[in-house]
Motif scaffolding. Structure first.
Motif, short mmCIF file in Angstrom:
data_model
loop_
_atom_site.label_atom_id
_atom_site.label_comp_id
_atom_site.label_asym_id
_atom_site.label_seq_id
_atom_site.Cartn_x
_atom_site.Cartn_y
_atom_site.Cartn_z
N LYS A 170 -31.92 22.11 -25.45
CA LYS A 170 -31.37 20.90 -26.06
C LYS A 170 -32.20 20.43 -27.25
N THR A 199 -36.38 14.22 -29.04
CA THR A 199 -35.45 14.55 -27.95
C THR A 199 -36.19 15.18 -26.79
N LYS A 208 -38.09 12.71 -24.64
CA LYS A 208 -37.19 11.95 -23.74
C LYS A 208 -36.85 12.78 -22.52
N LEU A 209 -36.51 14.06 -22.77
CA LEU A 209 -36.11 14.94 -21.67
C LEU A 209 -37.28 15.19 -20.72
N GLU A 230 -37.57 12.29 -18.49
CA GLU A 230 -36.51 12.31 -17.47
C GLU A 230 -36.82 13.34 -16.40
N LYS A 281 -38.89 13.74 -7.27
CA LYS A 281 -38.22 13.36 -6.02
C LYS A 281 -38.40 14.42 -4.94
N ASP A 303 -26.72 11.71 -9.16
CA ASP A 303 -27.56 12.61 -9.93
C ASP A 303 -27.48 13.94 -9.19
N GLU A 363 -25.08 6.35 -19.46
CA GLU A 363 -25.90 7.22 -20.29
C GLU A 363 -25.05 7.91 -21.35
N GLY A 408 -27.49 6.84 -28.09
CA GLY A 408 -28.90 7.08 -28.38
C GLY A 408 -29.58 7.98 -27.35
N SER A 409 -28.97 8.14 -26.17
CA SER A 409 -29.58 9.00 -25.16
C SER A 409 -29.29 10.47 -25.51
N VAL A 410 -30.07 11.36 -24.89
CA VAL A 410 -29.93 12.78 -25.24
C VAL A 410 -28.53 13.29 -24.89
N ASP A 411 -28.09 13.06 -23.65
CA ASP A 411 -26.78 13.58 -23.26
C ASP A 411 -25.64 12.81 -23.93
N ARG A 439 -25.26 14.18 -27.46
CA ARG A 439 -24.63 15.51 -27.42
C ARG A 439 -23.15 15.40 -27.08
#
Lengths: 281, 303
Positions: free
Chosen positions: A241, A267, A270-271, A274, A281, B45, B63, B68-71, B74
């Protein structure tokens, strides 16, 4: 447990190189660039095509490492491929297009198909392609060696096929023993696997007479040049990505190398954040 | 009489459901349950590889709606790509097959042969079409540019790596590939228009254009709604062509929504986001489709 190592390698067209009096691809930057200039004078319009897709990102990573850069911080929290080394690497790639060594906007696989059809003098691709070249490009005389050292440190993108023993499976001692036996059995027989164009990871297999003579095994002389993606969970996502997109943008001249990398790193970060949450978890 | 009464008496409330049940079963198994299941997934999720699939409510949707978020970024690039492709391909996919159908509706020798020729590409799979045209259209080593150059035309158009050329490449391939289908539907529609209407129009002194405008076009209205709607949905669901021919190049500009959804769900295993994307796309298509129905109904009322 790795079964093999496979890396990016430099392929050359023997008859093209013959025209400028070379037997194999030059190993350093000056030699490589001089060869490109000389080839354009000897009837090869574009001797080194720069792909925007595969293996463009592998070329970028190899060059990044060569220029002394790194991909990600050790804790996996931030992307480092937008550093000066990264910019230098990507600028070098784009420069090949600007100097007309590569045509504009090379499509997926076009550089490789052109190489197979005698139109390209140098191409960088995975070592596993040797079988395809051997079987499907019989009229082409070609050779392969390690990537030229453009940035100062020998480095090439590498990956490896691995056997993994899960912690769930490890609860049963018999299963562990069986798995170990199986892995050892497979690894011993990676002599066969080397036929797929891979470099066997097991030292004794690499020294085996049947394997030692294979062209790709010569690349294992400098094991330190093999550089791998860090083992971060979810890294494939970040690569496709962010990093691959940045390389595509720069090579297709949608954005300058520095800007493409800056956007890509934003980018990527950010990923990565995340992913930290997701995989905790 | 007696038999008829008996039949009426044996009517039970569940009779219609019994007749419906075979289809209802399929509809439930392959439509209702997957849609409900998909909606459920889109609220989580949901990574296939993980045992833990936490409930996140509408997070996947927020999202995606956040550009502005990555996904999100896209996704909207992909939605735009889908829109561009649909807008560019729809006129050609509606008009070119109509011309072909008009041509094929005439009487001439070898008519069946030509009908087969125009329909032939449609029977090819997208993998064949995609691979074939990827090599033909390649900007640097493709035959299309080679022959354009031989004709003295520009031979450096990047049909697979540069926009807008890539869009025209994709539209051209799609028209070549699928025009046979719409042409057959149009042809069936043309054959349903009674010959008397044409004769009457001729008697009234209508020329070929007037006959086309006042007899053929209104006569095709029943099939036109189907053709427009199914073509619209097919174009909006374009995937294989860009997946194989441009592989989304340049830098994801031709990566369509379905392409991105498939990649997100089936390659990255992020089923939650992929499902949410699917629902947003489906919603958009339902609205567009409703508009098309509305337009056709209004026209019918005014005519």
């Amino acid at each position: 447990m790795p079964l093999d190592v496979h890396c990016l390698a430099g392929y050359w067209n023997e008859s093209h190189l013959g025209r400028i009096g070379l037997k194999e691809a030059p190993a350093d930057r000056a030699g490589f660039e001089d060869a490109l200039t000389a080839l354009t004078g000897k009837g090869v319009a574009n001797p080194f095509w720069m792909p925007n897709k595969w293996p463009g990102h592998l070329m970028f990573m190899s060059l990044l490492w060569q220029f002394g850069g790194e991909l990600y911080s050790e804790d996996g929290a931030s992307a480092r491929w937008g550093s000066d080394a990264g910019v230098e690497a990507l600028e070098w790639m784009v420069a090949q297009i600007d100097k007309n060594f590569s045509p504009d906007q090379v499509a997926q696989d076009a550089q490789y198909n052109a190489f197979k059809n005698n139109k390209v003098s140098f191409t960088w691709d995975g070592i596993w392609q040797i079988n395809d070249l051997r079987n499907n490009a019989r009229n082409l005389r070609w050779g392969m060696n390690a990537l030229p050292n453009i940035g100062g440190t020998a480095a090439a993108w590498s990956a490896s096929h691995n056997f993994v023993l899960t912690s769930q499976g490890a609860k049963d001692k018999n299963k562990v023993t069986a798995a170990k036996f199986f892995i050892d059995y497979m690894s011993e027989r990676s002599t066969e696997w080397a036929g797929a164009g891979m470099i066997p990871a097991r030292n004794s297999v690499r020294e085996d007479r049947a394997v030692a003579g294979l062209p790709q095994v010569a690349l294992a002389e400098d094991v330190n040049a093999f550089r791998f993606l860090p083992a971060l969970p979810g890294i494939g996502d970040v690569q496709s990505k962010a990093l691959e997109l940045a390389v595509q943008q720069a090579v297709l001249k949608k954005a300058g190398p520095a800007r493409a990398l800056r956007d890509g790193v934003a980018t990527a970060n950010k990923l990565l954040a995340e992913n930290k949450k997701k995989y905790a978890k | 009489m007696r038999a008829a009464r008996l039949a009426t008496r044996s009517y039970r409330w569940w009779t219609p459901y019994a007749f419906l049940s075979p289809y209802l079963l399929l509809f439930t198994a392959f439509m209702v349950i997957p849609i409900g299941w998909g909606l459920w997934i889109s609220l989580h999720d949901w990574d296939i590889n993980f045992a833990v699939k936490p409930f996140v409510g509408l997070d996947n949707y927020t999202e995606l709606l956040d550009g502005g978020s990555v996904d999100g970024g896209r996704f909207w690039i992909a939605m735009k790509a889908t829109g561009v492709f649909t807008a560019l391909s729809l006129p050609f996919l509606l008009v070119v097959p109509l011309l072909v159908a008009l041509l094929m509706n005439g009487k001439f020798r070898g008519r069946n042969f030509y009908r087969a020729v125009y329909f032939a590409p449609y029977v090819l799979g997208v993998a064949v079409v995609g691979l074939l045209w990827r090599f033909l259209l390649d900007g640097n080593i493709g035959m299309v540019n080679h022959y354009l150059g031989a004709l003295g035309l520009p031979d450096d158009v990047q049909w697979t790596t540069g926009t807008p050329a890539a869009w025209w490449g994709l539209v051209g391939v799609t028209v070549w590939w699928t025009l046979g289908f719409n042409a057959v539907i149009y042809l069936a529609g043309l054959q349903d228009i009674p010959a008397e209407l044409y004769e009457a129009a001729k008697v009234d002194g209508a020329g070929p254009w007037q006959r086309f405008r006042h007899v053929t076009v209104p006569g095709l209205r029943p099939v036109a709604l189907f053709v427009v709607n199914s073509t619209l949905l097919a174009s909006a669901n374009m995937f294989g062509q860009s997946y194989l021919i441009t592989t989304g190049a340049p830098a994801d500009e031709t990566k369509t929504a379905i392409f991105l959804i498939a990649e997100t769900g089936l390659r990255r295993f992020d089923m939650g986001t992929a499902s949410a994307m699917s629902f947003l796309l489906a919603l958009t298509l339902m609205v567009t489709s409703a508009v098309v129905f509305r337009v056709f109904r209004d026209r019918q009322e005014t005519s």
